[in-house]
Design a protein around this motif. Sequence first.
Motif, PDB file in Angstrom:
ATOM      1  N   PRO A  51       0.808  -1.221   0.000  1.00 61.52           N
ATOM      2  CA  PRO A  51       0.000   0.000   0.000  1.00 61.52           C
ATOM      3  C   PRO A  51       0.847   1.279   0.000  1.00 61.52           C
ATOM      4  CG  PRO A  51      -0.934  -1.596   1.502  1.00 61.52           C
ATOM      5  CD  PRO A  51       0.397  -2.157   1.044  1.00 61.52           C
ATOM      6  N   ASP A  52       2.011   1.237   0.621  1.00 59.21           N
ATOM      7  CA  ASP A  52       2.862   2.433   0.669  1.00 59.21           C
ATOM      8  C   ASP A  52       3.709   2.620  -0.589  1.00 59.21           C
ATOM      9  OD1 ASP A  52       1.985   3.171   3.223  1.00 59.21           O
ATOM     10  OD2 ASP A  52       3.438   1.824   4.172  1.00 59.21           O
ATOM     11  N   TYR A  53       4.035   1.519  -1.263  1.00 56.48           N
ATOM     12  CA  TYR A  53       4.854   1.563  -2.469  1.00 56.48           C
ATOM     13  C   TYR A  53       4.189   0.706  -3.547  1.00 56.48           C
ATOM     14  CZ  TYR A  53       8.193   3.349   0.877  1.00 56.48           C
ATOM     15  OH  TYR A  53       8.787   4.087   1.860  1.00 56.48           O
ATOM     16  N   PRO A  54       3.137   1.232  -4.193  1.00 54.11           N
ATOM     17  CA  PRO A  54       2.366   0.436  -5.163  1.00 54.11           C
ATOM     18  C   PRO A  54       3.206  -0.056  -6.334  1.00 54.11           C
ATOM     19  CG  PRO A  54       1.302   2.549  -4.707  1.00 54.11           C
ATOM     20  CD  PRO A  54       2.639   2.584  -4.052  1.00 54.11           C
ATOM     21  N   GLY A  55       2.979  -1.310  -6.717  1.00 55.28           N
ATOM     22  CA  GLY A  55       3.691  -1.891  -7.845  1.00 55.28           C
ATOM     23  C   GLY A  55       3.414  -1.182  -9.152  1.00 55.28           C
ATOM     24  N   VAL A  56       2.262  -0.533  -9.279  1.00 52.89           N
ATOM     25  CA  VAL A  56       1.893   0.148 -10.525  1.00 52.89           C
ATOM     26  C   VAL A  56       2.882   1.265 -10.871  1.00 52.89           C
ATOM     27  CG1 VAL A  56       0.334   1.863  -9.520  1.00 52.89           C
ATOM     28  CG2 VAL A  56      -0.084   1.020 -11.830  1.00 52.89           C
ATOM     29  N   THR A  57       3.599   1.792  -9.875  1.00 55.70           N
ATOM     30  CA  THR A  57       4.576   2.850 -10.156  1.00 55.70           C
ATOM     31  C   THR A  57       5.780   2.313 -10.924  1.00 55.70           C
ATOM     32  OG1 THR A  57       5.634   2.540  -8.004  1.00 55.70           O
ATOM     33  CG2 THR A  57       3.910   4.227  -8.153  1.00 55.70           C
ATOM     34  N   ASN A  58       5.909   0.990 -11.020  1.00 57.12           N
ATOM     35  CA  ASN A  58       7.027   0.404 -11.756  1.00 57.12           C
ATOM     36  C   ASN A  58       6.681   0.070 -13.207  1.00 57.12           C
ATOM     37  OD1 ASN A  58       8.603   0.375  -9.373  1.00 57.12           O
ATOM     38  ND2 ASN A  58       7.607  -1.504  -8.738  1.00 57.12           N
ATOM     39  N   LEU A  59       5.487   0.398 -13.639  1.00 54.87           N
ATOM     40  CA  LEU A  59       5.070   0.071 -15.005  1.00 54.87           C
ATOM     41  C   LEU A  59       5.754   0.959 -16.032  1.00 54.87           C
ATOM     42  CD1 LEU A  59       1.226  -0.392 -14.609  1.00 54.87           C
ATOM     43  CD2 LEU A  59       2.959  -2.152 -14.883  1.00 54.87           C
ATOM     44  N   LEU A  60       5.957   0.410 -17.223  1.00 50.69           N
ATOM     45  CA  LEU A  60       6.536   1.200 -18.302  1.00 50.69           C
ATOM     46  C   LEU A  60       5.579   2.284 -18.779  1.00 50.69           C
ATOM     47  CD1 LEU A  60       8.177  -1.608 -20.467  1.00 50.69           C
ATOM     48  CD2 LEU A  60       9.282  -0.033 -18.892  1.00 50.69           C
ATOM     49  N   LEU A  61       4.284   2.077 -18.583  1.00 49.78           N
ATOM     50  CA  LEU A  61       3.305   3.046 -19.054  1.00 49.78           C
ATOM     51  C   LEU A  61       2.910   4.044 -17.977  1.00 49.78           C
ATOM     52  CD1 LEU A  61       1.068   0.643 -21.150  1.00 49.78           C
ATOM     53  CD2 LEU A  61       2.867   2.168 -21.942  1.00 49.78           C
ATOM     54  N   SER A  62       3.749   4.199 -16.992  1.00 50.14           N
ATOM     55  CA  SER A  62       3.499   5.194 -15.948  1.00 50.14           C
ATOM     56  C   SER A  62       3.691   6.583 -16.553  1.00 50.14           C
ATOM     57  CB  SER A  62       4.473   4.989 -14.782  1.00 50.14           C
ATOM     58  OG  SER A  62       4.231   3.757 -14.171  1.00 50.14           O
ATOM     59  N   PRO A  63       3.122   7.612 -15.918  1.00 51.58           N
ATOM     60  CA  PRO A  63       3.276   8.970 -16.456  1.00 51.58           C
ATOM     61  C   PRO A  63       4.740   9.373 -16.578  1.00 51.58           C
ATOM     62  CG  PRO A  63       1.666   8.921 -14.679  1.00 51.58           C
ATOM     63  CD  PRO A  63       2.314   7.578 -14.709  1.00 51.58           C
ATOM     64  N   VAL A  64       5.047  10.073 -17.661  1.00 49.72           N
ATOM     65  CA  VAL A  64       6.398  10.578 -17.890  1.00 49.72           C
ATOM     66  C   VAL A  64       6.362  12.088 -17.728  1.00 49.72           C
ATOM     67  CG1 VAL A  64       8.253  10.846 -19.575  1.00 49.72           C
ATOM     68  CG2 VAL A  64       6.957   8.699 -19.462  1.00 49.72           C
ATOM     69  N   VAL A  65       7.050  12.575 -16.737  1.00 50.85           N
ATOM     70  CA  VAL A  65       7.129  14.017 -16.511  1.00 50.85           C
ATOM     71  C   VAL A  65       8.091  14.580 -17.545  1.00 50.85           C
ATOM     72  CG1 VAL A  65       7.775  15.828 -14.891  1.00 50.85           C
ATOM     73  CG2 VAL A  65       6.647  13.753 -14.059  1.00 50.85           C
ATOM     74  N   ASP A  66       7.540  15.370 -18.488  1.00 50.07           N
ATOM     75  CA  ASP A  66       8.369  15.917 -19.562  1.00 50.07           C
ATOM     76  C   ASP A  66       8.589  17.414 -19.417  1.00 50.07           C
ATOM     77  OD1 ASP A  66       5.896  16.940 -20.211  1.00 50.07           O
ATOM     78  OD2 ASP A  66       5.781  15.990 -22.175  1.00 50.07           O
ATOM     79  N   GLY A  67       7.958  18.034 -18.404  1.00 49.85           N
ATOM     80  CA  GLY A  67       8.143  19.459 -18.191  1.00 49.85           C
ATOM     81  C   GLY A  67       7.260  20.314 -19.083  1.00 49.85           C
TER      82      GLY A  67
END
Length: 101
Positions: free
Chosen positions: A37-53
């Motif tokens: 719950p504190d470190y969700p596995g979904v944050t490791n996905l390749l399709l996670s948001p990409v901060v591009d500025g």
Amino acid sequence: MCSNVGCPTDDRMTACLKSTDARTLTMAAPRITQGSPDYPGVTNLLLSPVVDGDFLPDQPANLFHNAAEVDYLAGVNDMDGHLFTSQDIPSLGDKNQETPV
């Protein structure tokens, strides 16, 4: 992923990836690590948001504070994200266990 399937990263990359069979491409992707719950596995996905500025100036969680100032469309689907959530919180996938709030 290109190097995992033997494709070059130059102008031939697209044609090479298109000609690679789906199983090979799928198996070349990194595995999703178990989360919590504190470190969700979904944050490791390749399709996670990409901060591009530009389009996405910061992590989505950091942008919610000014959401009222930006037009957006929000909604949910039945069981949306259940696959990932049940990996991070195993009791959600087990009807015999209670899930504490």
